[in-house]
Design a protein around this motif. Structure first.
Motif, PDB file in Angstrom:
ATOM      1  N   ILE A 144       0.834  -1.203   0.000  1.00 42.21           N
ATOM      2  CA  ILE A 144       0.000   0.000   0.000  1.00 42.21           C
ATOM      3  C   ILE A 144       0.875   1.261   0.000  1.00 42.21           C
ATOM      4  O   ILE A 144       0.583   2.234  -0.698  1.00 42.21           O
ATOM      5  CB  ILE A 144      -0.953   0.007   1.211  1.00 42.21           C
ATOM      6  CG1 ILE A 144      -1.999  -1.103   1.076  1.00 42.21           C
ATOM      7  CG2 ILE A 144      -1.621   1.362   1.402  1.00 42.21           C
ATOM      8  CD1 ILE A 144      -2.935  -0.958  -0.096  1.00 42.21           C
ATOM      9  N   PHE A 197      -0.747   9.471   6.376  1.00 41.64           N
ATOM     10  CA  PHE A 197      -1.274   8.315   5.647  1.00 41.64           C
ATOM     11  C   PHE A 197      -1.483   7.128   6.588  1.00 41.64           C
ATOM     12  O   PHE A 197      -2.528   6.472   6.538  1.00 41.64           O
ATOM     13  CB  PHE A 197      -0.335   7.938   4.499  1.00 41.64           C
ATOM     14  CG  PHE A 197      -0.846   6.793   3.687  1.00 41.64           C
ATOM     15  CD1 PHE A 197      -1.843   7.006   2.749  1.00 41.64           C
ATOM     16  CD2 PHE A 197      -0.357   5.514   3.863  1.00 41.64           C
ATOM     17  CE1 PHE A 197      -2.342   5.956   2.003  1.00 41.64           C
ATOM     18  CE2 PHE A 197      -0.843   4.451   3.124  1.00 41.64           C
ATOM     19  CZ  PHE A 197      -1.844   4.670   2.187  1.00 41.64           C
ATOM     20  N   GLU A 243       1.993   1.648  -3.574  1.00 42.58           N
ATOM     21  CA  GLU A 243       0.921   2.015  -4.499  1.00 42.58           C
ATOM     22  C   GLU A 243       0.410   3.441  -4.279  1.00 42.58           C
ATOM     23  O   GLU A 243       0.129   4.149  -5.235  1.00 42.58           O
ATOM     24  CB  GLU A 243      -0.249   1.034  -4.362  1.00 42.58           C
ATOM     25  CG  GLU A 243       0.073  -0.341  -4.896  1.00 42.58           C
ATOM     26  CD  GLU A 243      -1.036  -1.339  -4.640  1.00 42.58           C
ATOM     27  OE1 GLU A 243      -2.106  -0.970  -4.086  1.00 42.58           O
ATOM     28  OE2 GLU A 243      -0.838  -2.518  -4.987  1.00 42.58           O
ATOM     29  N   LYS A 244       0.281   3.853  -3.038  1.00 45.13           N
ATOM     30  CA  LYS A 244      -0.319   5.155  -2.734  1.00 45.13           C
ATOM     31  C   LYS A 244       0.692   6.295  -2.632  1.00 45.13           C
ATOM     32  O   LYS A 244       0.382   7.420  -2.990  1.00 45.13           O
ATOM     33  CB  LYS A 244      -1.118   5.086  -1.431  1.00 45.13           C
ATOM     34  CG  LYS A 244      -2.214   4.053  -1.434  1.00 45.13           C
ATOM     35  CD  LYS A 244      -3.287   4.389  -2.443  1.00 45.13           C
ATOM     36  CE  LYS A 244      -4.418   3.384  -2.366  1.00 45.13           C
ATOM     37  NZ  LYS A 244      -5.464   3.619  -3.339  1.00 45.13           N
TER      38      LYS A 244
END
Length: 79
Positions: free
Chosen positions: A21, A71, A24-25
């Motif tokens: 993650i 995040f 990807e982010k």
């Protein structure tokens, strides 16, 4: 006070999932799992799920760390 390596787990998420993650982010490269440190993981109780490891440097900015922190906080709240 100033360690360049941060190892952590996030709630009950698998370290591989968190690492994926982050890539990807945020396009943030991290390393999941056991990091060739079985005794550390035995002591920490993370033998099965490992940890996420980030290696920071002088090239990282405070703003980048703040983005990561925000995040991760959002991942915790959304669970």
């Amino acid at each position: 006070n100033h360690l360049p390596i941060l190892s952590f787990n996030l709630l009950d998420y698998d370290s591989s999932f968190v690492s994926q993650i982050l890539w990807e982010k945020l396009e943030l490269c991290s390393r999941p799992n056991s990091h060739c440190a079985p005794l550390l993981h035995k002591r920490a109780g993370t033998e099965e799920r490992g940890m996420v490891r980030l290696s920071l440097s002088t090239f990282n900015t405070k703003e980048e760390i703040d983005i990561l922190k925000k995040f991760l906080e959002e991942m915790i709240v959304s669970k």
